[in-house]
Every structure is written in structure tokens, then in C-alpha cells.
Design an enzyme around this catalytic site. Structure first.
Site, PDB file in Angstrom:
ATOM      1  N   ASP A   1       0.844  -1.194   0.000  1.00 37.11           N
ATOM      2  CA  ASP A   1       0.000   0.000   0.000  1.00 37.11           C
ATOM      3  C   ASP A   1       0.881   1.247   0.000  1.00 37.11           C
ATOM      4  OD1 ASP A   1      -2.403   1.405   0.119  1.00 37.11           O
ATOM      5  OD2 ASP A   1      -2.499   1.351   2.306  1.00 37.11           O
TER       6      ASP A   1
ATOM      7  N   GLU B   1      -1.768   5.995  -8.468  1.00 35.78           N
ATOM      8  CA  GLU B   1      -2.681   7.039  -7.995  1.00 35.78           C
ATOM      9  C   GLU B   1      -2.458   8.347  -8.747  1.00 35.78           C
ATOM     10  OE1 GLU B   1      -3.342   9.498  -3.818  1.00 35.78           O
ATOM     11  OE2 GLU B   1      -3.155   7.329  -3.708  1.00 35.78           O
TER      12      GLU B   1
ATOM     13  N   ASP C   1       3.014   4.833  -5.575  1.00 31.43           N
ATOM     14  CA  ASP C   1       2.354   6.127  -5.381  1.00 31.43           C
ATOM     15  C   ASP C   1       3.271   7.260  -5.826  1.00 31.43           C
ATOM     16  OD1 ASP C   1       0.924   8.321  -4.654  1.00 31.43           O
ATOM     17  OD2 ASP C   1       0.681   7.775  -2.545  1.00 31.43           O
TER      18      ASP C   1
ATOM     19  N   ASN D   1     -10.338   0.470   0.258  1.00 34.08           N
ATOM     20  CA  ASN D   1      -9.340   0.285   1.314  1.00 34.08           C
ATOM     21  C   ASN D   1      -9.892   0.652   2.683  1.00 34.08           C
ATOM     22  OD1 ASN D   1      -7.798  -0.107  -0.980  1.00 34.08           O
ATOM     23  ND2 ASN D   1      -6.214   1.380  -0.436  1.00 34.08           N
TER      24      ASN D   1
ATOM     25  N   HIS E   1      -7.566   9.563   4.315  1.00 34.95           N
ATOM     26  CA  HIS E   1      -7.067   8.536   5.215  1.00 34.95           C
ATOM     27  C   HIS E   1      -7.450   8.918   6.646  1.00 34.95           C
ATOM     28  CE1 HIS E   1      -3.860   7.779   1.970  1.00 34.95           C
ATOM     29  NE2 HIS E   1      -4.641   6.724   1.999  1.00 34.95           N
TER      30      HIS E   1
ATOM     31  N   ASN F   1      -8.676   0.567   6.881  1.00 36.64           N
ATOM     32  CA  ASN F   1      -7.688   0.299   7.926  1.00 36.64           C
ATOM     33  C   ASN F   1      -8.146   0.893   9.254  1.00 36.64           C
ATOM     34  OD1 ASN F   1      -5.348  -0.469   9.290  1.00 36.64           O
ATOM     35  ND2 ASN F   1      -4.179   1.301   8.599  1.00 36.64           N
ATOM     36  N   THR F   2      -8.444   2.200   9.250  1.00 36.17           N
ATOM     37  CA  THR F   2      -8.789   2.906  10.485  1.00 36.17           C
ATOM     38  C   THR F   2      -9.951   2.246  11.214  1.00 36.17           C
ATOM     39  OG1 THR F   2      -8.030   4.972   9.490  1.00 36.17           O
ATOM     40  CG2 THR F   2      -9.420   5.153  11.446  1.00 36.17           C
TER      41      THR F   2
ATOM     42  N   HIS G   1      -9.556   4.907  -1.789  1.00 42.78           N
ATOM     43  CA  HIS G   1      -8.784   4.935  -0.544  1.00 42.78           C
ATOM     44  C   HIS G   1      -9.608   5.643   0.527  1.00 42.78           C
ATOM     45  CE1 HIS G   1      -4.584   3.727  -1.802  1.00 42.78           C
ATOM     46  NE2 HIS G   1      -5.268   3.705  -2.950  1.00 42.78           N
ATOM     47  N   GLY G   2      -9.296   5.364   1.787  1.00 40.89           N
ATOM     48  CA  GLY G   2     -10.000   6.026   2.877  1.00 40.89           C
ATOM     49  C   GLY G   2     -11.434   5.568   3.001  1.00 40.89           C
TER      50      GLY G   2
END
Length: 284
Positions: free
Chosen positions: A85, A137, A107, A230, A180, A232-233, A208-209
Site C-alpha cells: 500500500d 494514484e 504512489d 481500502n 485517510h 484500515n482505520t 482509498h479512505g
């Protein structure tokens, strides 16, 4: 089942109107929870590894060995990709590929479009030799996550077209208002721009985010060609809440298995919910 690249799973998702989740792994418990969730939901899955998380876990080789060992122990039958990532350079992407990652993101979004195309093309050239998929990206995703910092800068349509055509990437992450980390207020995604980009590039798009985006917006993005989302948080928050609750209720606990276990279960349930929301359940 052996590890696979993202290419086929994302193309299938785009054709059939669902998205595959990339769930970032931060340690052993994340891999356990995500693999178990994927198997229970019969969903393809992407294990995202940031450079920082890879270093924390002992390096890319350790990450691949850990994932493969767990897949063997669990008898995993669903498609699984290990994806770098936000790879910061050709060198880091090459390290991941040689360690056994089946997908990488380069990226180059902070550079000029010419530099972005040049470094991305170099990564694609190496990746194709190894059967590895490549994500790139355009624009800048806002917020901060694991050292990746950016203010929101929308992707330019012409730059998206150039990057896809000239670098021959497998999927594109056009920055269109996502961030993010946690959102401050309601997310405001550029769906009009997303549709224009989809029609212009015709490869699976990446969002993303994904934490905190309302389901209606997720579904709208999927309908406009977003085949990878994506997260994660959201998993980190769920794990932390569960661990805190356990330690508050039993302050004398010191065996990590006893307080990390509930955290792992919280990650697993969060991932299963996301797979259902993204429509990838029963698509393996």
C-alpha cells in the site's frame, strides 16, 4: 490456495457490481482476523501492507511467510492477495515483489504526471515478469495514515488517461475527496468526476479512505467502477475499543492473549460487515 494477484478479482468485481476490500494488516492478529472473515464470508480479499507496517512486522519476507503459514494452517480456499500500500519508490515495490507480494501500489501522485508515469511504468515492467498486479494514484488523498499525509487534490481526467494508457496499470486510484483516517464531518466524494474517469480509462477504480463513508456512497462508487475499497482505520478503532473495554473490566489482566483476543474478534466482525457492504461475500 496459493496467493493471487488483484487483477482477476478486481476485473470480476467491476463486471459484476461489487468491490473487494483491502484490509490493512498491522500484526499477526490482523492477518488471523481478516483471513478468518474472508473464509467465513466466502469473499476474495486483499491484505494491504504499508511500508511502515511491513517494517514493524519485521520486513516484507516475514509478512509473506506469516500470511502463507496462516493460510496453510487455516486451509484457506478463497483468493488472497498481498498488496504493498502506497509504495514510495521503485526500490520498495521491487523489494515487495521479490519477497513474494502478489500486488503493489506505486504512489507517484506527489510528483509531476511525467515522473509518475515514468516510475509507474518501470514498476509495471518488473511486476509483469512476476505476474504481479499494479495500482497507481492520481491526485492526493487527504488526511494522514501511517505516515502517508496529504491535502485533498482531485485527480485530473487527462492525467488519469495518460497514466493508465502509458504505464499499463491494472487499476487506478483517482483521488476524489476521500481521506485517510477519520473524517471530520461528512465525506464529499466527486461522483461526477468518478464517472468521467471510469468512462475514460475502463480499468477498475480504487477508493482509498473507506472508513466512515456512508453505505449509499459506497454503493454509488461501486456502481461507477470502484472495485477495490481500502479499510484500515475502522479495524484499528474496533480493535482498540475491544481491548480497552476488556482491560477496563479486568484491570489485572496481563496475558496478551486474553485482552488481544477480543480485539481480534472485533476486527473479524468489522471485516465481515464490510465484505457484505461491498457485495464481495459469496463471490469467491
Amino acid at each position: 490456495m496459493p496467493l493471487v494477484s488483484m487483477k482477476e478479482m478486481l476485473e470480476k468485481g467491476k463486471e459484476n457490481g461489487y468491490a473487494v476490500g483491502q484490509f490493512n494488516i498491522n500484526n499477526l492478529e490482523y492477518v488471523q482476523a481478516i483471513l478468518q472473515a474472508a473464509e467465513e464470508e466466502k469473499s476474495p480479499v486483499i491484505l494491504g501492507v504499508s511500508e511502515g507496517a511491513g517494517k514493524y512486522m519485521g520486513g516484507f519476507n516475514v509478512v509473506v511467510a506469516m500470511v502463507k503459514s496462516l493460510m496453510e494452517s487455516y486451509g484457506t480456499t478463497v483468493p488472497v492477495a498481498i498488496h504493498l500500500d502506497h509504495g514510495s519508490s521503485f526500490q520498495k515495490c521491487a523489494e515487495a515483489i521479490h519477497a513474494g507480494f502478489t500486488s503493489v501500489m506505486i504512489d507517484g501522485s506527489h510528483s509531476s504526471i511525467e515522473e509518475n508515469i515514468a516510475v509507474t511504468g518501470k514498476v509495471v515492467e518488473l511486476a509483469q515478469i512476476h505476474g504481479v498486479s499494479v495500482e497507481a494514484e492520481v491526485g492526493t488523498v487527504g488526511g494522514e495514515e501511517d505516515g502517508v499525509i496529504g491535502g485533498i487534490k482531485y485527480a485530473d481526467l487527462e492525467e488519469c488517461q495518460r497514466l493508465v494508457k502509458e504505464a499499463e496499470i491494472d487499476c487506478l486510484a483517482p483521488a476524489l475527496g476521500s481521506v485517510h483516517g477519520e473524517y471530520q464531518g461528512e465525506p464529499n466524494l466527486g461522483f461526477k468526476e468518478m464517472e468521467e474517469i471510469l468512462n475514460a480509462v475502463n480499468v477498475p477504480l480504487v477508493l482509498h479512505g473507506g472508513t466512515g463513508i456512508p453505505t449509499k456512497d459506497i454503493q454509488k462508487a461501486i456502481s461507477l467502477g470502484t472495485a477495490k475499497i481500502n479499510v484500515n482505520t475502522e479495524n484499528q478503532l474496533a480493535q482498540t475499543r475491544a481491548v480497552r473495554k476488556t482491560l477496563e473490566e479486568k484491570p489485572n489482566l496481563y496475558d496478551p492473549r486474553k485482552y488481544l483476543g477480543p480485539g481480534t474478534e472485533a476486527i473479524k466482525e468489522t471485516v465481515k460487515g464490510k465484505m457484505r457492504e461491498f457485495g464481495s461475500s459469496n463471490q469467491a
